[in-house]
Scaffold this active site. Structure first.
Site, PDB file in Angstrom:
ATOM      1  N   GLY A   8       0.825  -1.185   0.028  1.00  0.00           N
ATOM      2  CA  GLY A   8      -0.142   0.009  -0.016  1.00  0.00           C
ATOM      3  C   GLY A   8       0.778   1.244  -0.040  1.00  0.00           C
ATOM      4  O   GLY A   8       0.594   2.197   0.481  1.00  0.00           O
ATOM      5  N   GLN A  12      -1.790   7.466   0.979  1.00  0.00           N
ATOM      6  CA  GLN A  12      -1.260   8.833   1.673  1.00  0.00           C
ATOM      7  C   GLN A  12       0.011   8.654   2.546  1.00  0.00           C
ATOM      8  O   GLN A  12       0.778   9.477   2.567  1.00  0.00           O
ATOM      9  CB  GLN A  12      -2.553   9.103   2.675  1.00  0.00           C
ATOM     10  CG  GLN A  12      -2.338  10.476   3.008  1.00  0.00           C
ATOM     11  CD  GLN A  12      -3.300  11.018   4.202  1.00  0.00           C
ATOM     12  OE1 GLN A  12      -4.135  10.315   4.865  1.00  0.00           O
ATOM     13  NE2 GLN A  12      -3.148  12.192   4.640  1.00  0.00           N
ATOM     14  N   ASP A  34       2.011  -2.462  -4.230  1.00  0.00           N
ATOM     15  CA  ASP A  34       0.582  -1.721  -4.522  1.00  0.00           C
ATOM     16  C   ASP A  34      -0.112  -2.501  -5.608  1.00  0.00           C
ATOM     17  O   ASP A  34       0.445  -2.973  -6.109  1.00  0.00           O
ATOM     18  CB  ASP A  34       0.669  -0.256  -4.281  1.00  0.00           C
ATOM     19  CG  ASP A  34      -0.462   0.346  -3.790  1.00  0.00           C
ATOM     20  OD1 ASP A  34      -1.729  -0.074  -4.150  1.00  0.00           O
ATOM     21  OD2 ASP A  34      -0.266   1.329  -2.903  1.00  0.00           O
ATOM     22  N   ASP A  52      -1.547  -7.619  -4.930  1.00  0.00           N
ATOM     23  CA  ASP A  52      -2.726  -7.468  -4.248  1.00  0.00           C
ATOM     24  C   ASP A  52      -2.456  -8.569  -2.874  1.00  0.00           C
ATOM     25  O   ASP A  52      -2.119  -9.583  -2.879  1.00  0.00           O
ATOM     26  CB  ASP A  52      -3.703  -8.469  -5.020  1.00  0.00           C
ATOM     27  CG  ASP A  52      -5.142  -8.506  -4.620  1.00  0.00           C
ATOM     28  OD1 ASP A  52      -5.430  -8.042  -3.364  1.00  0.00           O
ATOM     29  OD2 ASP A  52      -6.106  -8.666  -5.203  1.00  0.00           O
ATOM     30  N   TYR A 141     -14.599  -0.526   8.919  1.00  0.00           N
ATOM     31  CA  TYR A 141     -13.227  -0.105   9.034  1.00  0.00           C
ATOM     32  C   TYR A 141     -12.848  -0.536  10.764  1.00  0.00           C
ATOM     33  O   TYR A 141     -11.940  -0.786  10.785  1.00  0.00           O
ATOM     34  CB  TYR A 141     -13.196   1.218   8.843  1.00  0.00           C
ATOM     35  CG  TYR A 141     -11.630   1.920   8.916  1.00  0.00           C
ATOM     36  CD1 TYR A 141     -10.758   1.415   8.052  1.00  0.00           C
ATOM     37  CD2 TYR A 141     -11.614   3.003   9.673  1.00  0.00           C
ATOM     38  CE1 TYR A 141      -9.148   1.730   8.042  1.00  0.00           C
ATOM     39  CE2 TYR A 141     -10.352   3.707   9.725  1.00  0.00           C
ATOM     40  CZ  TYR A 141      -9.222   3.116   8.809  1.00  0.00           C
ATOM     41  OH  TYR A 141      -7.873   3.524   9.092  1.00  0.00           O
ATOM     42  N   ILE A 171      -4.401  11.670   9.748  1.00  0.00           N
ATOM     43  CA  ILE A 171      -3.114  11.998   9.495  1.00  0.00           C
ATOM     44  C   ILE A 171      -3.298  13.169   8.330  1.00  0.00           C
ATOM     45  O   ILE A 171      -3.998  13.094   7.316  1.00  0.00           O
ATOM     46  CB  ILE A 171      -2.369  11.143   8.910  1.00  0.00           C
ATOM     47  CG1 ILE A 171      -2.183   9.951   9.508  1.00  0.00           C
ATOM     48  CG2 ILE A 171      -1.025  11.417   8.458  1.00  0.00           C
ATOM     49  CD1 ILE A 171      -1.458  10.011  10.839  1.00  0.00           C
TER      50      ILE A 171
HETATM   51  P1  NAD Z   1      -4.755   4.913   1.697  1.00  0.00           P
HETATM   52  O1  NAD Z   1      -6.301   4.505   1.231  1.00  0.00           O
HETATM   53  O2  NAD Z   1      -4.020   6.249   1.510  1.00  0.00           O
HETATM   54  O3  NAD Z   1      -3.609   4.103   0.892  1.00  0.00           O
HETATM   55  C1  NAD Z   1      -3.749   2.588   0.891  1.00  0.00           C
HETATM   56  C2  NAD Z   1      -3.320   2.077  -0.153  1.00  0.00           C
HETATM   57  O4  NAD Z   1      -3.305   0.468  -0.216  1.00  0.00           O
HETATM   58  C3  NAD Z   1      -3.566   2.678  -1.488  1.00  0.00           C
HETATM   59  O5  NAD Z   1      -2.382   2.885  -2.353  1.00  0.00           O
HETATM   60  C4  NAD Z   1      -4.199   1.477  -2.218  1.00  0.00           C
HETATM   61  O6  NAD Z   1      -3.926   1.252  -3.579  1.00  0.00           O
HETATM   62  C5  NAD Z   1      -3.584   0.021  -1.435  1.00  0.00           C
HETATM   63  N1  NAD Z   1      -4.356  -0.997  -1.556  1.00  0.00           N
HETATM   64  C6  NAD Z   1      -5.592  -1.171  -1.507  1.00  0.00           C
HETATM   65  N2  NAD Z   1      -6.297  -2.297  -1.838  1.00  0.00           N
HETATM   66  C7  NAD Z   1      -4.896  -2.954  -1.757  1.00  0.00           C
HETATM   67  C8  NAD Z   1      -4.791  -4.474  -2.007  1.00  0.00           C
HETATM   68  N3  NAD Z   1      -5.864  -5.322  -2.138  1.00  0.00           N
HETATM   69  N4  NAD Z   1      -3.381  -4.910  -2.021  1.00  0.00           N
HETATM   70  C9  NAD Z   1      -2.484  -3.997  -2.035  1.00  0.00           C
HETATM   71  N5  NAD Z   1      -2.627  -2.792  -1.924  1.00  0.00           N
HETATM   72  C10 NAD Z   1      -3.891  -2.127  -1.710  1.00  0.00           C
HETATM   73  O7  NAD Z   1      -4.332   4.773   3.230  1.00  0.00           O
HETATM   74  P2  NAD Z   1      -3.480   5.410   4.118  1.00  0.00           P
HETATM   75  O8  NAD Z   1      -4.067   6.688   4.603  1.00  0.00           O
HETATM   76  O9  NAD Z   1      -1.928   5.612   3.630  1.00  0.00           O
HETATM   77  O10 NAD Z   1      -3.406   4.656   5.420  1.00  0.00           O
HETATM   78  C11 NAD Z   1      -2.274   3.573   5.571  1.00  0.00           C
HETATM   79  C12 NAD Z   1      -2.924   2.814   6.852  1.00  0.00           C
HETATM   80  O11 NAD Z   1      -2.744   3.446   7.997  1.00  0.00           O
HETATM   81  C13 NAD Z   1      -4.175   2.030   6.678  1.00  0.00           C
HETATM   82  O12 NAD Z   1      -4.028   0.852   7.537  1.00  0.00           O
HETATM   83  C14 NAD Z   1      -5.008   2.962   7.444  1.00  0.00           C
HETATM   84  O13 NAD Z   1      -6.141   2.370   8.079  1.00  0.00           O
HETATM   85  C15 NAD Z   1      -4.076   3.398   8.609  1.00  0.00           C
HETATM   86  N6  NAD Z   1      -4.492   4.809   9.182  1.00  0.00           N
HETATM   87  C16 NAD Z   1      -4.504   5.724   8.239  1.00  0.00           C
HETATM   88  C17 NAD Z   1      -4.864   7.039   8.906  1.00  0.00           C
HETATM   89  C18 NAD Z   1      -4.955   8.324   8.053  1.00  0.00           C
HETATM   90  O14 NAD Z   1      -5.436   9.406   8.393  1.00  0.00           O
HETATM   91  N7  NAD Z   1      -4.367   8.177   6.737  1.00  0.00           N
HETATM   92  C19 NAD Z   1      -5.048   7.158  10.161  1.00  0.00           C
HETATM   93  C20 NAD Z   1      -5.243   5.816  10.884  1.00  0.00           C
HETATM   94  C21 NAD Z   1      -5.092   4.867  10.444  1.00  0.00           C
HETATM   95  C1  AKB Z   2     -10.261   7.731   8.534  1.00  0.00           C
HETATM   96  O1  AKB Z   2     -10.693   8.849   8.746  1.00  0.00           O
HETATM   97  O2  AKB Z   2     -10.813   6.683   8.101  1.00  0.00           O
HETATM   98  C2  AKB Z   2      -8.670   7.258   8.777  1.00  0.00           C
HETATM   99  C3  AKB Z   2      -8.505   7.024  10.002  1.00  0.00           C
HETATM  100  C4  AKB Z   2      -8.497   8.065  11.229  1.00  0.00           C
HETATM  101  O3  AKB Z   2      -8.293   6.008  10.376  1.00  0.00           O
HETATM  102  N1  AKB Z   2      -8.134   8.589   8.305  1.00  0.00           N
END
Ligand code: NAD
Ligand code: AKB
Length: 319
Positions: A8, A12, A34, A52, A141, A171
């Protein structure tokens, strides 16, 4: 961490964590994987693989090919999209995560799968949310995140797999736009402030949530994975936070730089319901005590930096 697989990596967090890992551990030692890697991305400066996460065989193949010792699993479907596609959120968040744990057990890897403030629910104490407390989330989620925490601890206790993780708050960042969560507004507000001078918030005034600037989120991952395991009483997952803010606080800070900025509201009921079920502010004292967690960015410094970077992108016609 010597050879790291970031799954992934184009999302972000991954689009900023992967380059930082490459800076610290060497480009050839950090594999960016990814579902649909973009060939023209800056991540093409090191190994990039299409993967995947639900394909266990392909995942094991990559771990063997690159002698991976650490899997950073960032693949997920975030909260708002997850409510539209709950089975997809489950498949990636749980079955994908289980593939990582199984491969890690068989091939001897450490695993970081971030949890979230979404692992809490309406029965959780909302203020100063303790590390160990009620976790009854009401989003798919959130259900995947609680399952991920439990399974990661199970694999550590039963098989000795070195699993560690944090409960990230929302984030805020300026490289890659967020992927469909409830906290996305806290990024969008900066982009719209620069581009339009106004923003329409889907969450109401007084909706307090924990947030963090991306550099702190990256440090948290790397510092936890490098922490002395003998000091860790908890593993999956640590509360961490940098600030607890609502849309009015963000707008007031933006107005210090852009005095004419206007904040409007058009409440999105699904997002507002999700936000209401999450903590207002988490207590992250266990992370501070067990592995030295400490954020470097507050609302003031983050806002100045966000407006500078987003402003530069706008001036160059990139957004
Ligand atoms: P994002 O949605 O920006 O990125 C997720 C990535 O996973 C994408 O590039 C997508 O193409 C890839 N992906 C989706 N399905 C896939 C699959 N089947 N195989 C391989 N890759 C796949 O998410 P993010 O914001 O970068 O979050 C990363 C992690 O951090 C996640 O576990 C999310 O729950 C966690 N998180 C994020 C936040 C936030 O605010 N960004 C907050 C809390 C937790
Ligand atoms: C969301 O809003 O789903 C994420 C998180 C806080 O896990 N940014």
């Amino acid at each position: 961490m010597k050879n790291i697989l970031v799954i992934g990596s184009f999302g972000q967090i991954g689009s900023e964590l992967t380059p930082e890992l490459r800076k610290r551990y060497g480009s050839s030692h950090v594999v960016a994987a990814d579902l649909c890697p973009k060939p023209d991305s800056p991540l093409a400066d090191g190994p990039v693989e299409k993967l995947d996460i639900t394909d266990a065989e392909a995942l094991a193949g990559l771990v063997k090919k690159y002698s991976i010792d650490t899997i950073i699993n960032l693949a997920a479907i975030l909260s708002a999209v997850g409510e539209k596609k709950p089975m997809l959120a489950w498949n990636i968040g749980v079955n994908g995560m289980l593939n990582c744990l199984e491969v890690a057990r068989e091939l001897g890897c450490a695993v970081f799968t971030p949890s979230s403030i979404a692992a809490f629910g309406p029965d959780t104490p909302a203020d100063d949310t303790p590390q160990d407390t009620i976790q009854r989330p009401c989003t798919m989620y959130g259900v995947t995140k609680v399952t991920g925490e439990l399974m990661s601890d199970y694999y550590f206790k039963k098989y000795g797999v070195d699993t560690r993780s944090v409960r990230y708050p929302g984030i805020i960042s300026n490289v890659t736009l967020p992927g469909g969560g409830t906290t996305d507004y806290a990024v969008e507000i900066y982009y719209d402030a620069v581009k339009k001078g106004s923003y329409t918030s889907p969450l109401g005034a007084g909706t307090f949530l924990d947030m963090m600037y991306m550099p702190d989120a990256i440090d948290a991952c790397i510092n936890l994975m490098e922490a002395d395991p003998s000091k860790l009483k908890h593993r999956n997952s640590f509360n961490i936070s940098a600030m607890s803010i609502d849309p009015e606080m963000l707008a007031a800070e933006i107005r210090k730089h852009l005095p004419g900025f206007v904040l409007n509201y058009d409440i999105e009921p699904v997002k507002q319901g999700i936000a209401n079920s999450w903590p207002n502010s988490m207590n992250d004292s266990c992370a501070r005590e067990e592995w030295g967690w400490k954020p470097n960015w507050n609302l003031q410094d983050m806002t100045a930096d966000m407006l500078k970077v987003v402003g530069e992108k706008f001036a160059k016609g990139l957004i």
